[in-house]
Scaffold this motif. Structure first.
Motif, PDB file in Angstrom:
ATOM      1  N   LEU A 188      22.879  -3.888   6.482  1.00 29.74           N
ATOM      2  CA  LEU A 188      22.474  -3.327   7.768  1.00 29.74           C
ATOM      3  C   LEU A 188      22.378  -1.808   7.627  1.00 29.74           C
ATOM      4  N   ILE A 189      21.264  -1.246   8.077  1.00 26.64           N
ATOM      5  CA  ILE A 189      21.071   0.203   8.048  1.00 26.64           C
ATOM      6  C   ILE A 189      21.117   0.726   9.476  1.00 26.64           C
ATOM      7  N   ALA A 190      22.026   1.657   9.726  1.00 27.99           N
ATOM      8  CA  ALA A 190      22.097   2.333  11.017  1.00 27.99           C
ATOM      9  C   ALA A 190      21.786   3.802  10.773  1.00 27.99           C
ATOM     10  N   GLU A 191      20.575   4.216  11.105  1.00 30.29           N
ATOM     11  CA  GLU A 191      20.102   5.577  10.818  1.00 30.29           C
ATOM     12  C   GLU A 191      19.067   5.949  11.883  1.00 30.29           C
ATOM     13  N   ASP A 192      19.294   7.075  12.593  1.00 32.37           N
ATOM     14  CA  ASP A 192      18.394   7.427  13.689  1.00 32.37           C
ATOM     15  C   ASP A 192      17.233   8.310  13.260  1.00 32.37           C
ATOM     16  N   ASP A 193      17.165   8.684  11.987  1.00 31.41           N
ATOM     17  CA  ASP A 193      16.000   9.391  11.463  1.00 31.41           C
ATOM     18  C   ASP A 193      15.041   8.339  10.893  1.00 31.41           C
ATOM     19  N   GLY A 194      13.907   8.171  11.560  1.00 31.45           N
ATOM     20  CA  GLY A 194      12.999   7.092  11.182  1.00 31.45           C
ATOM     21  C   GLY A 194      12.487   7.196   9.761  1.00 31.45           C
ATOM     22  N   ILE A 195      12.216   8.389   9.278  1.00 26.91           N
ATOM     23  CA  ILE A 195      11.696   8.564   7.920  1.00 26.91           C
ATOM     24  C   ILE A 195      12.759   8.166   6.893  1.00 26.91           C
ATOM     25  N   ILE A 196      13.986   8.640   7.095  1.00 27.78           N
ATOM     26  CA  ILE A 196      15.077   8.289   6.168  1.00 27.78           C
ATOM     27  C   ILE A 196      15.338   6.794   6.214  1.00 27.78           C
ATOM     28  N   ALA A 197      15.345   6.217   7.416  1.00 31.03           N
ATOM     29  CA  ALA A 197      15.628   4.790   7.559  1.00 31.03           C
ATOM     30  C   ALA A 197      14.588   3.943   6.832  1.00 31.03           C
ATOM     31  N   ALA A 198      13.303   4.295   6.999  1.00 39.22           N
ATOM     32  CA  ALA A 198      12.230   3.538   6.348  1.00 39.22           C
ATOM     33  C   ALA A 198      12.336   3.652   4.828  1.00 39.22           C
ATOM     34  N   ARG A 199      12.678   4.831   4.355  1.00 41.35           N
ATOM     35  CA  ARG A 199      12.821   5.021   2.904  1.00 41.35           C
ATOM     36  C   ARG A 199      13.973   4.178   2.365  1.00 41.35           C
ATOM     37  N   LEU A 200      15.114   4.193   3.059  1.00 39.43           N
ATOM     38  CA  LEU A 200      16.259   3.395   2.612  1.00 39.43           C
ATOM     39  C   LEU A 200      15.925   1.907   2.604  1.00 39.43           C
ATOM     40  N   GLN A 201      15.242   1.452   3.653  1.00 37.78           N
ATOM     41  CA  GLN A 201      14.875   0.040   3.722  1.00 37.78           C
ATOM     42  C   GLN A 201      13.954  -0.340   2.565  1.00 37.78           C
ATOM     43  N   SER A 202      13.007   0.526   2.250  1.00 39.24           N
ATOM     44  CA  SER A 202      12.079   0.246   1.147  1.00 39.24           C
ATOM     45  C   SER A 202      12.811   0.189  -0.189  1.00 39.24           C
ATOM     46  N   ILE A 203      13.701   1.147  -0.425  1.00 41.36           N
ATOM     47  CA  ILE A 203      14.429   1.189  -1.693  1.00 41.36           C
ATOM     48  C   ILE A 203      15.311  -0.038  -1.856  1.00 41.36           C
ATOM     49  N   LEU A 204      16.040  -0.382  -0.796  1.00 42.67           N
ATOM     50  CA  LEU A 204      16.963  -1.512  -0.884  1.00 42.67           C
ATOM     51  C   LEU A 204      16.217  -2.831  -1.059  1.00 42.67           C
ATOM     52  N   THR A 205      15.075  -2.951  -0.402  1.00 44.08           N
ATOM     53  CA  THR A 205      14.277  -4.168  -0.560  1.00 44.08           C
ATOM     54  C   THR A 205      13.795  -4.309  -2.006  1.00 44.08           C
ATOM     55  N   LYS A 206      13.366  -3.191  -2.608  1.00 47.99           N
ATOM     56  CA  LYS A 206      12.942  -3.226  -4.007  1.00 47.99           C
ATOM     57  C   LYS A 206      14.110  -3.572  -4.932  1.00 47.99           C
ATOM     58  N   MET A 207      15.314  -3.189  -4.542  1.00 53.35           N
ATOM     59  CA  MET A 207      16.502  -3.534  -5.334  1.00 53.35           C
ATOM     60  C   MET A 207      16.843  -5.015  -5.234  1.00 53.35           C
ATOM     61  N   GLY A 208      16.269  -5.695  -4.252  1.00 48.75           N
ATOM     62  CA  GLY A 208      16.525  -7.118  -4.100  1.00 48.75           C
ATOM     63  C   GLY A 208      17.423  -7.465  -2.944  1.00 48.75           C
ATOM     64  N   TYR A 209      17.866  -6.471  -2.176  1.00 50.01           N
ATOM     65  CA  TYR A 209      18.716  -6.735  -1.025  1.00 50.01           C
ATOM     66  C   TYR A 209      17.866  -7.137   0.173  1.00 50.01           C
ATOM     67  N   THR A 210      18.465  -7.845   1.108  1.00 44.90           N
ATOM     68  CA  THR A 210      17.800  -8.227   2.344  1.00 44.90           C
ATOM     69  C   THR A 210      18.161  -7.216   3.420  1.00 44.90           C
ATOM     70  N   VAL A 211      17.142  -6.567   3.974  1.00 44.59           N
ATOM     71  CA  VAL A 211      17.355  -5.586   5.050  1.00 44.59           C
ATOM     72  C   VAL A 211      16.499  -6.043   6.233  1.00 44.59           C
ATOM     73  N   PRO A 212      17.035  -6.926   7.057  1.00 45.83           N
ATOM     74  CA  PRO A 212      16.209  -7.542   8.101  1.00 45.83           C
ATOM     75  C   PRO A 212      15.751  -6.575   9.171  1.00 45.83           C
ATOM     76  N   THR A 213      16.556  -5.560   9.461  1.00 45.98           N
ATOM     77  CA  THR A 213      16.184  -4.618  10.511  1.00 45.98           C
ATOM     78  C   THR A 213      16.918  -3.299  10.319  1.00 45.98           C
ATOM     79  N   VAL A 214      16.424  -2.271  10.968  1.00 42.33           N
ATOM     80  CA  VAL A 214      17.068  -0.960  10.953  1.00 42.33           C
ATOM     81  C   VAL A 214      17.349  -0.569  12.396  1.00 42.33           C
ATOM     82  N   VAL A 215      18.528  -0.031  12.658  1.00 36.68           N
ATOM     83  CA  VAL A 215      18.892   0.345  14.020  1.00 36.68           C
ATOM     84  C   VAL A 215      19.200   1.834  14.079  1.00 36.68           C
TER      85      VAL A 215
END
Length: 252
Positions: A11-38
């Protein structure tokens, strides 16, 4: 970047949309499941309640009334969620509050990919070993508390009793609240010099059959037992675990 083989949810809790999207992309490429960002602490709690994550990346300063430390603390208390905090800076007050929630790591922005991977992998590994340790401790407690044999644990250096199972308490007539005030010299009815020789032998050999011994009950009666002992570690200190089996009645 090599992909990880995992289905663990983050679960990613980050209110900066650019940082949140980057983290979600990186983690997904690593193979983790990131269903949503809050972006809100309250939303992080709602998401965790619906599907508790395997790990939460929590920005300390979130939008809304609840910051990342408050939300992370509740997630830790309710579901045991391992936490990694994200922050642009960490002052003493924030650090003290964060420590109270027992996080598994901190990441300072801007976050580097390699540091992110390493921190997450270490956090998941530590959380897994902590859980295994707790489960092992729970099994140990269940076995000891239900054992028919009397089990006693005492500190090697001080002789203070650290633990005594219900069978030991019944054997000598003690209540659980009596145990912390006792020493091994109170409950084993032998001269101190002889007991110290036994302790030295157990420490040297790590395991020893003590044979016939006598324990002293709370009312002063002597109880015949057959005993054996092993050297173990308890909270990083040497301790001795005594296993005793009653062989006779009580003697005045």
């Amino acid at each position: 970047m090599a992909e990880a083989t995992t289905s663990q949810r983050i679960l990613i809790a980050e209110d900066d949309g650019i940082i949140a999207a980057r983290l979600q992309s990186i983690l997904t490429k690593m193979g983790y499941t990131v269903p949503t960002v809050v972006a809100y602490g309250e939303e992080a709690l709602r998401q965790a309640a619906e599907a508790p994550p395997d790990l939460a990346l929590m920005d300390i300063r979130l939008a809304g009334d609840m910051d990342g430390i408050q939300a992370g603390g509740q997630m830790r208390a309710r579901w045991g969620t391992p936490l990694i905090y994200l922050t642009a800076y960490m002052d003493d007050n924030l650090l003290q509050r964060a420590r109270m929630t027992e996080p598994y790591g901190y990441l300072v922005k801007p976050i580097q990919d390699r540091e992110l991977r390493a921190t997450i992998e270490i956090a998941l590994y530590r959380h897994r070993t902590d859980r295994q340790l707790r489960e092992s401790e729970e099994r140990y407690r269940a076995v000891v508390s239900q054992a028919v044999e009397s089990i006693l644990l005492f500190d090697v250096e001080t002789g203070r009793l650290l633990e005594a199972n219900p069978a030991f308490q019944r054997l000598l007539g003690y209540a659980a609240q009596d145990i912390p005030a006792l020493s091994v010299y109170d409950v084993l009815a032998h001269e101190r010099a002889g007991l110290e020789q036994d302790v030295a032998a157990i420490v040297r050999d790590r395991q020893r059959v003590l044979g016939a011994r006598q324990c002293r009950a709370k009312d002063g009666a002597l109880v015949d037992v057959e005993a054996s002992a092993s050297l173990i570690a308890c909270d990083g200190r040497p301790a001795i675990c005594v296993l005793a089996h009653a062989t006779g009645g009580r003697k005045r």
